[in-house]
Design a protein around this motif. Sequence first.
Motif: not given
Length: 173
Positions: A161-173
Motif C-alpha cells: 500500500l505504501k508503495l502504491k500510494l507513493r507512486e500515486n502521489n508521484a504522479r500528481f507532483d
Amino acid sequence: MDSVATNIASLYSDEHRRLKRMLVRKGMSAQAAADAVQEAFIRLLRSPGEDIRDFRSYLRRTAETVAIDARRSEQRAGSVIDPFALIDDSVADPQPLPDAMMISREEAMALDAALLELSPRCREVLVLHKFEGLSYAEIADRLGIAKNTVMVHMVKAVGCLKLKLRENNARFD
C-alpha cells in the motif's frame, strides 16, 4: 544614591542570567522569563533597601512570584469567554473546502485501487485488522492460520500500500 545604583547594576550583571535560566527551567518562555527578571529588579529598586537582608534571595523569590503571577494571569485570560466570539463571522465553516474534498476523494480512490492490487489473503488480513479492529490473534483464529502468518500478511499489505500510494502521489507532483 550613586553607590546604590552601582550596586544594583553589579547585582543585575551577576544575577539576571541565573534568574532567567531558573525561570526557563520552571517552564517559562525565554522572553517571559526575561520580563519577570526585569520586573523583579524594578521591584527591588522601588523597595526600601534597608528592609532587605539578602538581595539575591529577595530577587530570586520576587522573580518566582512575578512568574507565578504571570502564569495565573495567562490562565485567567485563557479562561475568559468572549461572548462575541460565538457570533463572529470569522469562525471557520466545518464543511471542507471543495479542493480538499476532491483531494480526499482522489486519495480514497487511490487507496481502493491499491487495496484491489493486494493478494486476497493480504487484503483480508488488512481489512480485518485496520477496518474491523481485530487483533492478530483474533484474525489467526478466524482464518485458521498462525499469528506469525497474520503478521507476515500485514507487513506485506502495508508495504504494498505504501508503495502504491507513493507512486500515486508521484504522479500528481
